[in-house]
Design a protein around this motif. Structure first.
Motif, PDB file in Angstrom:
ATOM      1  N   LEU A 138       0.822  -1.205   0.000  1.00  0.00           N
ATOM      2  CA  LEU A 138       0.000   0.000   0.000  1.00  0.00           C
ATOM      3  C   LEU A 138       0.858   1.259   0.000  1.00  0.00           C
ATOM      4  O   LEU A 138       0.573   2.221  -0.729  1.00  0.00           O
ATOM      5  N   ALA A 139       1.920   1.266   0.799  1.00  0.00           N
ATOM      6  CA  ALA A 139       2.794   2.443   0.864  1.00  0.00           C
ATOM      7  C   ALA A 139       3.385   2.759  -0.497  1.00  0.00           C
ATOM      8  O   ALA A 139       3.416   3.921  -0.921  1.00  0.00           O
ATOM      9  N   SER A 140       3.837   1.735  -1.204  1.00  0.00           N
ATOM     10  CA  SER A 140       4.467   1.949  -2.506  1.00  0.00           C
ATOM     11  C   SER A 140       3.486   2.564  -3.499  1.00  0.00           C
ATOM     12  O   SER A 140       3.793   3.553  -4.180  1.00  0.00           O
ATOM     13  N   LEU A 141       2.292   1.994  -3.576  1.00  0.00           N
ATOM     14  CA  LEU A 141       1.306   2.521  -4.525  1.00  0.00           C
ATOM     15  C   LEU A 141       0.841   3.917  -4.136  1.00  0.00           C
ATOM     16  O   LEU A 141       0.717   4.804  -4.984  1.00  0.00           O
ATOM     17  N   LEU A 142       0.592   4.120  -2.849  1.00  0.00           N
ATOM     18  CA  LEU A 142       0.120   5.418  -2.372  1.00  0.00           C
ATOM     19  C   LEU A 142       1.134   6.514  -2.655  1.00  0.00           C
ATOM     20  O   LEU A 142       0.791   7.591  -3.156  1.00  0.00           O
TER      21      LEU A 142
END
Length: 453
Positions: free
Chosen positions: A337-341
């Motif tokens: 999630l962190a990477s995409l966000l």
């Protein structure tokens, strides 16, 4: 999901039955720069990575773990957690942070005991191990119960009890637990537990409490964990309380940049805050930000601007936060999630590449914990590792194994988690935790506490 018939474990007689060894044979792995390498043969002996080579040592006698299309990675580090909050999972849904804390969380927590937190922590640790996590930084209470759970499970942990309220640190309810942690570390030099300090937040403490905690940190040489500018309300009200200064500027004026700091969240920062961070880092400050995307989004708080934090020279790590605001402790999901966000926030698809994301979630967390030898794979490194099965329909084809792991795999493909050379989780089995008993106890405790409110 089809059976993992490709995973094979063959045991050979050992010369010394007390010597723990494991050979990961023909394995893909990431090197110290988080670049994909292999296939290789990696030998773990005792609590360290003994060797990395193209061929297995000819005189090797020990366990061999050979798997088709498997990936060996450093174990994740969850750099911000409240591990016993599995007890509050799903309790207080749909509320913003301040109401969530004051109306639901604080009243429930007031009823907890050491025994309650032992079971809550044990269940939380199991979740972390199943998602490839070998170490976590925690901020909670009833540390006697948490110490017991950590020692039994065999995971690494940086533990703290956060200061909330007024008066000096020595007068605070967090002080006895802090002394317990310090004494435990001194009495058990081989323990995987490290004592830390915590200031819950600017808005939950007085200046007297913050100053005395800082003095204690400086005297004892301890790291400090702090919730920072998690919500816009918190950020703006800090400026009203502190004469126009942001929470970060207030803490800096008190002298907090003189000790190693772990800031959790850091969602609402101003340009002046980033200037302050840049200056502090240039002057030698040891500062880490822990990004907690699931919790920040679920509570409607927003999201940290990691690119600005990184440009300021701050070390970046990732964390789950507690299971009451996440609602799970799945580090793989957090990294995904962190990477995409952050790609969306920065409008830069190259930001948080798979290698960079993995580095944040491993070595970044290790540095935030003051455990800089962790989080990378190299000869002589501590053997904190996770093994991922990529021979699965949702991670095929393998054009980019690391990208497939972070963007396509699920937690069930993490088939082994090792901490200090010991296998703690393997193909659905917890080696040190009775998972059924832990789940049963947490369910019983949680319902009893909720019914008493």
């Amino acid at each position: 999901m089809r059976p993992r018939a490709s995973l094979a474990c063959v045991s050979y007689p050992k010369k010394n039955e007390d010597q723990k060894t494991m050979l990961f044979k023909d394995i893909l792995y990431v090197d110290q720069n988080f670049q994909l390498q292999g296939p290789a043969c990696i030998v773990v002996e005792g609590d360290k990575i003994k060797s990395i080579g193209a061929e297995a040592p000819q005189d090797y006698q020990g366990e061999v773990y050979q798997a088709k299309q498997a990936l060996l990675l450093p174990a994740f580090v969850d750099a911000h957690c409240h591990i016993p909050m599995t007890l509050l999972r799903g309790y207080g849904e749909g509320l913003p942070l301040q109401r969530w804390l004051t109306e639901r969380i604080f009243p429930f927590e007031a009823k907890l005991t050491d025994e309650d937190c032992y079971w809550g922590a044990l269940l939380g640790i199991a979740e972390l191990l199943a998602s490839g996590c070998g170490s976590f930084s925690d901020m909670y209470m009833h540390e006697a119960g948490i110490i017991r759970a950590v020692e039994e499970a065999g995971i690494r942990a940086n533990l703290s009890n956060a200061v909330v309220g007024d008066g000096t640190f020595q007068e605070n309810s967090a002080y006895p637990d802090t002394q317990l942690l310090i004494q435990h570390q001194k009495a058990n030099p081989q323990s995987l537990i490290k004592a830390e300090l915590a200031l819950h937040a600017e808005y939950t403490s007085t200046e007297e409490a913050a100053r005395s905690l800082l003095e204690f940190a400086q005297d004892q040489g301890l790291r400090v964990q702090i919730h920072l500018s998690e919500t816009q309300k918190e950020h703006e009200e800090a400026k009203e309380r502190r004469g126009g200064r942001t929470a970060l500027a207030y803490l800096a004026d008190l002298g907090y940049c003189s000790v190693p700091l772990i800031f959790a969240h850091g969602v609402w920062l101003e340009d002046s805050d980033f200037d302050l961070l840049s200056q502090a880092v240039r002057e030698g400050a040891d500062i880490s930000l822990v990004h907690n995307p699931s919790s920040n989004l679920k509570l409607g708080s927003g999201f940290a601007q990691l690119k600005k934090w990184e440009e300021a020279g701050v070390n970046i790590a990732l964390g789950t936060d507690g299971a009451s605001s996440n609602n799970n402790l799945n580090m793989l999901e957090e990294v995904h999630l962190a990477s995409l966000l952050q790609k969306g926030v920065s409008r830069d698809p190259a930001f948080m590449s798979p290698s960079q994301s993995l580095a944040y979630a491993t070595w970044g967390g290790a540095k935030a914990q003051g455990r800089g030898d962790l989080g990378r794979i190299y000869e002589g490194a501590p053997a904190d590792l996770m093994l991922v099965d990529l021979d699965h329909y949702q991670t095929q084809p393998l054009f980019d194994p690391l990208a497939n792991f972070l963007y396509a795999a699920d937690r069930q493909q993490i088939v082994l988690t090792m901490v200090a050379g010991k296998v703690l989780y393997r193909e659905g089995e917890f080696k040190t935790i009775d998972i059924e008993q832990a789940a049963y106890q947490v369910e019983k405790i949680a319902k009893s506490k909720a019914n008493s409110l």
